[in-house]
Design a protein around this motif. Sequence first.
Motif, mmCIF file in Angstrom:
data_model
loop_
_atom_site.group_PDB
_atom_site.id
_atom_site.type_symbol
_atom_site.label_atom_id
_atom_site.label_comp_id
_atom_site.label_asym_id
_atom_site.label_seq_id
_atom_site.Cartn_x
_atom_site.Cartn_y
_atom_site.Cartn_z
ATOM 1 N N GLY A 116 0.774 -1.232 0.000
ATOM 2 C CA GLY A 116 0.000 0.000 0.000
ATOM 3 C C GLY A 116 0.804 1.280 0.000
ATOM 4 N N LYS A 117 2.116 1.201 -0.062
ATOM 5 C CA LYS A 117 2.929 2.433 -0.103
ATOM 6 C C LYS A 117 2.811 3.114 -1.460
ATOM 7 C CE LYS A 117 6.176 0.643 3.254
ATOM 8 N NZ LYS A 117 7.211 -0.371 3.297
ATOM 9 N N THR A 118 2.845 2.329 -2.525
ATOM 10 C CA THR A 118 2.686 2.858 -3.880
ATOM 11 C C THR A 118 1.655 2.016 -4.623
ATOM 12 O OG1 THR A 118 4.487 1.499 -4.769
ATOM 13 C CG2 THR A 118 5.069 3.704 -3.954
ATOM 14 N N TRP A 119 1.050 2.625 -5.653
ATOM 15 C CA TRP A 119 -0.025 1.961 -6.387
ATOM 16 C C TRP A 119 0.174 2.115 -7.888
ATOM 17 C CZ3 TRP A 119 -3.710 -0.983 -4.114
ATOM 18 C CH2 TRP A 119 -3.758 -0.921 -2.720
ATOM 19 N N ALA A 120 -0.173 1.073 -8.623
ATOM 20 C CA ALA A 120 -0.191 1.101 -10.082
ATOM 21 C C ALA A 120 -1.641 0.915 -10.513
ATOM 22 C CB ALA A 120 0.677 -0.017 -10.652
ATOM 23 N N PRO A 121 -2.254 1.965 -11.075
ATOM 24 C CA PRO A 121 -3.662 1.833 -11.478
ATOM 25 C C PRO A 121 -3.820 0.920 -12.688
ATOM 26 C CG PRO A 121 -2.810 3.994 -12.065
ATOM 27 C CD PRO A 121 -1.723 3.286 -11.321
ATOM 28 N N PHE A 122 -4.968 0.248 -12.756
ATOM 29 C CA PHE A 122 -5.338 -0.533 -13.929
ATOM 30 C C PHE A 122 -6.135 0.378 -14.862
ATOM 31 C CE2 PHE A 122 -5.882 -4.447 -10.975
ATOM 32 C CZ PHE A 122 -4.523 -4.687 -10.993
ATOM 33 N N THR A 123 -6.068 0.098 -16.142
ATOM 34 C CA THR A 123 -6.933 0.773 -17.093
ATOM 35 C C THR A 123 -8.347 0.239 -16.888
ATOM 36 O OG1 THR A 123 -5.144 1.041 -18.662
ATOM 37 C CG2 THR A 123 -7.385 1.167 -19.549
ATOM 38 N N GLY A 124 -9.306 1.143 -16.710
ATOM 39 C CA GLY A 124 -10.682 0.741 -16.456
ATOM 40 C C GLY A 124 -11.407 0.314 -17.713
ATOM 41 N N LEU A 125 -12.380 -0.558 -17.520
ATOM 42 C CA LEU A 125 -13.255 -1.007 -18.609
ATOM 43 C C LEU A 125 -14.699 -0.894 -18.122
ATOM 44 C CD1 LEU A 125 -11.469 -4.232 -19.945
ATOM 45 C CD2 LEU A 125 -11.596 -2.001 -21.040
ATOM 46 N N GLY A 126 -15.339 0.209 -18.382
ATOM 47 C CA GLY A 126 -16.737 0.383 -17.985
ATOM 48 C C GLY A 126 -16.908 0.289 -16.482
ATOM 49 N N ARG A 127 -17.830 -0.549 -16.040
ATOM 50 C CA ARG A 127 -18.087 -0.717 -14.604
ATOM 51 C C ARG A 127 -17.021 -1.589 -13.942
ATOM 52 N NH1 ARG A 127 -23.961 -2.373 -13.179
ATOM 53 N NH2 ARG A 127 -23.253 -1.632 -11.158
ATOM 54 N N ASN A 128 -16.136 -2.131 -14.734
ATOM 55 C CA ASN A 128 -15.012 -2.954 -14.286
ATOM 56 C C ASN A 128 -15.421 -4.369 -13.927
ATOM 57 O OD1 ASN A 128 -12.689 -1.402 -14.839
ATOM 58 N ND2 ASN A 128 -13.163 -0.086 -13.112
ATOM 59 N N TRP A 129 -14.945 -4.934 -12.812
ATOM 60 C CA TRP A 129 -14.826 -6.376 -12.651
ATOM 61 C C TRP A 129 -15.780 -6.989 -11.630
ATOM 62 C CZ3 TRP A 129 -12.109 -7.534 -16.616
ATOM 63 C CH2 TRP A 129 -11.182 -6.612 -17.091
ATOM 64 N N ASP A 130 -16.281 -8.185 -11.989
ATOM 65 C CA ASP A 130 -16.945 -9.038 -11.007
ATOM 66 C C ASP A 130 -15.890 -9.830 -10.255
ATOM 67 O OD1 ASP A 130 -19.634 -8.488 -11.099
ATOM 68 O OD2 ASP A 130 -20.059 -9.947 -12.663
ATOM 69 N N TYR A 131 -14.937 -10.354 -10.979
ATOM 70 C CA TYR A 131 -13.830 -11.062 -10.351
ATOM 71 C C TYR A 131 -12.670 -11.162 -11.331
ATOM 72 C CZ TYR A 131 -16.177 -14.970 -12.686
ATOM 73 O OH TYR A 131 -16.795 -15.770 -13.593
ATOM 74 N N ALA A 132 -11.518 -11.484 -10.792
ATOM 75 C CA ALA A 132 -10.320 -11.622 -11.604
ATOM 76 C C ALA A 132 -9.355 -12.561 -10.899
ATOM 77 C CB ALA A 132 -9.673 -10.259 -11.834
ATOM 78 N N ALA A 133 -8.323 -12.956 -11.616
ATOM 79 C CA ALA A 133 -7.279 -13.815 -11.058
ATOM 80 C C ALA A 133 -5.931 -13.263 -11.483
ATOM 81 C CB ALA A 133 -7.445 -15.252 -11.541
ATOM 82 N N GLY A 139 8.428 -12.879 -10.612
ATOM 83 C CA GLY A 139 8.695 -11.493 -10.224
ATOM 84 C C GLY A 139 7.485 -10.598 -10.365
ATOM 85 N N PRO A 140 7.665 -9.453 -11.027
ATOM 86 C CA PRO A 140 6.549 -8.517 -11.171
ATOM 87 C C PRO A 140 5.355 -9.151 -11.876
ATOM 88 C CG PRO A 140 8.607 -7.492 -11.856
ATOM 89 C CD PRO A 140 8.895 -8.954 -11.636
ATOM 90 N N VAL A 141 4.158 -8.779 -11.442
ATOM 91 C CA VAL A 141 2.930 -9.305 -12.043
ATOM 92 C C VAL A 141 2.828 -8.834 -13.484
ATOM 93 C CG1 VAL A 141 0.415 -9.098 -12.020
ATOM 94 C CG2 VAL A 141 1.653 -9.497 -9.896
ATOM 95 N N LYS A 142 2.435 -9.752 -14.346
ATOM 96 C CA LYS A 142 2.163 -9.414 -15.739
ATOM 97 C C LYS A 142 0.758 -9.855 -16.122
ATOM 98 C CE LYS A 142 6.943 -9.581 -17.197
ATOM 99 N NZ LYS A 142 7.964 -10.299 -17.902
ATOM 100 N N ASN A 143 0.398 -11.107 -15.807
ATOM 101 C CA ASN A 143 -0.844 -11.694 -16.305
ATOM 102 C C ASN A 143 -1.987 -11.599 -15.301
ATOM 103 O OD1 ASN A 143 0.330 -12.571 -18.797
ATOM 104 N ND2 ASN A 143 1.346 -14.178 -17.635
ATOM 105 N N ILE A 144 -3.100 -11.039 -15.797
ATOM 106 C CA ILE A 144 -4.329 -10.932 -15.014
ATOM 107 C C ILE A 144 -5.484 -11.354 -15.919
ATOM 108 C CG2 ILE A 144 -5.852 -9.417 -13.716
ATOM 109 C CD1 ILE A 144 -3.438 -7.503 -13.394
ATOM 110 N N PHE A 145 -6.340 -12.189 -15.400
ATOM 111 C CA PHE A 145 -7.511 -12.708 -16.111
ATOM 112 C C PHE A 145 -8.723 -12.158 -15.382
ATOM 113 C CE2 PHE A 145 -10.724 -16.112 -16.209
ATOM 114 C CZ PHE A 145 -10.793 -16.406 -17.556
ATOM 115 N N GLY A 146 -9.651 -11.499 -16.088
ATOM 116 C CA GLY A 146 -10.783 -10.893 -15.404
ATOM 117 C C GLY A 146 -12.095 -11.023 -16.149
ATOM 118 N N ALA A 147 -13.189 -11.100 -15.382
ATOM 119 C CA ALA A 147 -14.541 -11.154 -15.933
ATOM 120 C C ALA A 147 -15.249 -9.845 -15.606
ATOM 121 C CB ALA A 147 -15.300 -12.339 -15.353
ATOM 122 N N ARG A 148 -15.699 -9.140 -16.642
ATOM 123 C CA ARG A 148 -16.367 -7.858 -16.453
ATOM 124 C C ARG A 148 -17.774 -8.025 -15.917
ATOM 125 N NH1 ARG A 148 -16.536 -4.290 -21.341
ATOM 126 N NH2 ARG A 148 -17.574 -2.941 -19.855
#
Length: 178
Positions: A116-133, A139-148
Amino acid sequence: MIQSLMAVVFAAAQAGSWTDVSAPVLKQLKEENRKIDWPGETAGVAVDPATGTVFMVVPGQGLWKSADQGKSFARVDGGVVGGRCETSFALQFDPAGTRLACFMLDGKCAMTADAGKTWAPFTGLGRNWDYAAVDWSGGPVKNIFGARHETGGEVFLSQDAGKTWNKLFADPEFEKSG
């Protein structure tokens, strides 16, 4: 219909009872005439598995953090997290701790790699997400799978930690069952 959720997180060891840790934050916000969005109160709680630090979403008022088992909270997202949690998958901690991804509905989404010290925002898609994985491996996160949310089963993949999203498919049956 989602009912208001109280952030009742910690059990008092001696009495075997639950303690409402969200009431002081909600009282403070009301005294400051800050609007708490629907459904009111709190809508999402997660605990860092490595440290026990508690994170709590107040709809429309961002992400709050407690490092003292819920005795006190401070807003920690710098204004980059908003909305509410729609499902239990909305706040996702790396199983190793410290890293947290926030997949909000009707608000802004982001990820922290440093509790929580620093944040990287995600690009929004409408109302956004019901859930994601999130793929927390390596190392650094690259892959995110999400259901709008309420889009006929639209499912997206980000391979750049939420900067861009590519639609994989849309299947109304997927939206019904996930």
